[in-house]
Design a protein around this motif. Sequence first.
Motif, short mmCIF file in Angstrom:
data_model
loop_
_atom_site.label_atom_id
_atom_site.label_comp_id
_atom_site.label_asym_id
_atom_site.label_seq_id
_atom_site.Cartn_x
_atom_site.Cartn_y
_atom_site.Cartn_z
N PRO A 99 39.06 49.73 38.28
CA PRO A 99 38.57 49.02 39.32
C PRO A 99 39.78 47.95 39.62
CG PRO A 99 36.88 49.09 37.87
CD PRO A 99 37.92 49.79 37.09
N ALA A 100 39.80 47.42 40.97
CA ALA A 100 40.88 46.82 41.48
C ALA A 100 41.51 45.59 40.70
CB ALA A 100 40.31 46.42 43.12
N THR A 101 42.57 45.74 40.45
CA THR A 101 43.55 44.53 39.82
C THR A 101 45.06 44.80 39.90
OG1 THR A 101 43.23 42.62 38.29
CG2 THR A 101 43.26 44.85 37.42
N GLN A 140 41.80 44.04 30.35
CA GLN A 140 41.49 43.66 31.70
C GLN A 140 40.63 44.83 32.24
OE1 GLN A 140 44.80 42.45 34.29
NE2 GLN A 140 46.05 43.13 32.58
N GLY A 141 40.97 46.07 31.78
CA GLY A 141 40.01 47.25 32.15
C GLY A 141 38.78 47.22 31.56
N ARG A 142 38.52 46.93 30.52
CA ARG A 142 37.32 46.97 29.71
C ARG A 142 36.18 45.97 30.47
NH1 ARG A 142 36.30 51.65 26.64
NH2 ARG A 142 38.27 52.23 25.80
N LEU A 143 36.84 44.66 30.97
CA LEU A 143 36.05 43.53 31.32
C LEU A 143 35.72 44.19 32.88
CD1 LEU A 143 38.13 40.58 30.22
CD2 LEU A 143 35.82 41.08 29.30
N MET A 144 36.65 44.69 33.64
CA MET A 144 36.31 45.32 34.87
C MET A 144 34.98 46.24 34.97
SD MET A 144 39.75 45.27 37.26
CE MET A 144 40.66 46.37 36.09
N HIS A 145 35.03 47.06 34.05
CA HIS A 145 34.06 48.10 33.86
C HIS A 145 32.66 47.58 33.64
CE1 HIS A 145 37.30 51.09 33.97
NE2 HIS A 145 36.45 51.69 34.23
N PRO A 154 37.45 43.49 46.52
CA PRO A 154 36.81 42.31 46.18
C PRO A 154 36.33 41.12 47.53
CG PRO A 154 38.92 41.97 45.65
CD PRO A 154 38.84 43.44 45.90
N LYS A 155 35.44 40.59 47.24
CA LYS A 155 35.04 39.71 48.62
C LYS A 155 35.18 38.27 48.10
CE LYS A 155 31.84 43.22 50.22
NZ LYS A 155 30.15 43.18 50.39
N ARG A 156 34.74 37.75 46.81
CA ARG A 156 34.73 36.59 46.37
C ARG A 156 35.84 35.96 45.53
NH1 ARG A 156 31.22 35.31 42.65
NH2 ARG A 156 30.63 37.58 41.63
N PHE A 157 36.50 36.66 44.64
CA PHE A 157 37.63 35.88 43.79
C PHE A 157 38.70 37.23 43.76
CE2 PHE A 157 34.71 37.73 40.82
CZ PHE A 157 35.39 38.49 40.01
N HIS A 158 39.92 36.84 43.68
CA HIS A 158 40.93 38.00 43.44
C HIS A 158 40.98 38.33 41.93
CE1 HIS A 158 45.49 38.73 43.89
NE2 HIS A 158 44.89 39.85 44.30
N PRO A 159 40.70 39.62 41.59
CA PRO A 159 40.45 39.90 40.17
C PRO A 159 41.43 39.60 39.15
CG PRO A 159 39.92 41.69 41.74
CD PRO A 159 40.54 40.43 42.59
N PRO A 160 42.85 39.71 39.70
CA PRO A 160 43.73 39.42 38.52
C PRO A 160 43.94 37.89 38.01
CG PRO A 160 44.89 40.02 40.77
CD PRO A 160 43.52 40.15 40.84
N GLY A 164 43.01 39.16 34.80
CA GLY A 164 44.43 39.03 34.35
C GLY A 164 44.76 38.14 33.38
N THR A 165 44.14 36.83 33.71
CA THR A 165 44.15 35.62 32.81
C THR A 165 43.62 36.11 31.31
OG1 THR A 165 43.66 34.20 34.59
CG2 THR A 165 43.54 33.18 32.46
#
Length: 457
Positions: A99-101, A140-145, A154-160, A164-165
């Motif tokens: 997923p997008a980041t 990062q990848g596991r959390l996005m899944h 994305p529409k609401r927040f920028h994924p990284p 990324g944090t």
Amino acid sequence: PEETVTSSFASFIHAARPEHLSKTVRHRSKRMILDSIGVGLVGSTTHVFDIALQYCQLYSSVAVSSVYGKPGVKLSPTLAAFTNGVATHSMDFDDTWHPATHPSGAVLPALLAASQMLPPSTKPNGMEFLLAFNVGLEVQGRLMHFSTEAHDIPKRFHPPSVVGTMGSAAATAKLLSLSTAQCSHALGIAASLAGAPMANAATQAKPLHIGNATRLGFEAALLAARGMEANPLILDDIPGCSGFSAFYSIYQPKPLSTPSDHHEFLLEKQDIAFKRFPAHLGMHWVVDAALSVRNLFINYAGSFLPSLIRTIVLKIPVSKYINRPFPSSEHQARHSFQFNACIALLDGEVGLSSFTESSIHRPELRELLHKVVVEHPEDNVANFDKMYGEVALLLHSGDVLTGKCDTFYGHWRKPLSKESLLKKFRSNASHVLPEEKIETIITMVDNLENLSDSSQL
């Protein structure tokens, strides 16, 4: 105690070992590291980078960590991470995952700065550096899944700014050899430092999302190392009390198994997209489609003659922040389907110079932009794994020429060759480094497993 999702992630971070990295994972992650350094180096020539650097130089502190493209300039470790993170995303030229980041820019600057921060007796070697980098990617990848929402543009927040944090905190915690409990607290602290709204896309503030992600994750690990505690269930789905679930309307977390000889990192299954030109990833579909139809047009008319075109039809997915009919700044242009299609049609290529002020405001480009009509086919979904770009030229003669791209060169389904990746790196790095240093970096990254002191990077 009963295992939780959060404790499983902390155990994974602490227990991961170099031998858990497969040959494929090491190869792919080294390509990411090299590309990210190159993107950061050319990004150090931008105006937004200069603003960030001037801000960081206001602070007097222990200046031990290097800054991209600025020989002799050093900052405190966390501010160096921030500045280099801004450089990495200043042109939207950095890698993208699904997923997008943007995974590398949120992790690599923190690890580079931390390596220089540590005393000589505890400097991590190249393999330890590579492991920490991959731990940051994996988190990062596991959390996005955990959310289907994360799979779409994305529409609401920028994924990284969110995952990324968390990835930076995990990677830095690994590099600093934090205990399992400290790794858990680093994730919890990082969750309180995460997030940035999509409204700042296509502005000078967007590169700050990467700078903040790598810096704040780094700071979370440093705070945890000094004894700060956070909620030990931050990644779990607790009814009535949102932790990481606050970022997603649908959130279904699963424990992360402790790595073993058979652990398969996500990077093993899912390669990375490398950008050939500095713009939002979605632009790469329409540019390749536009270049394709441009070739058809030249074969048809003998040369590219805009006067023969009545209408330019773009078939693209619905995504408001990258649907910009008449961009007026470089950052808006990098996030405009219309601009990137038209600049590709007009020039036959897209590169660094495409996004200069003089290029953006050319009268002939504006004429093409006025001919653009956008359509959103139902089968063209806003998902980097499923979307396509189509550019159709409706001519005054009544003829229609069409170009379509469903997988651009550089996508994870069509990876850049070694030659293409090296060409991009050399081109980017040459803006600030002499040839011999460029070749030294290439050799060093290629042999990262054998590097005795990763701070040499």
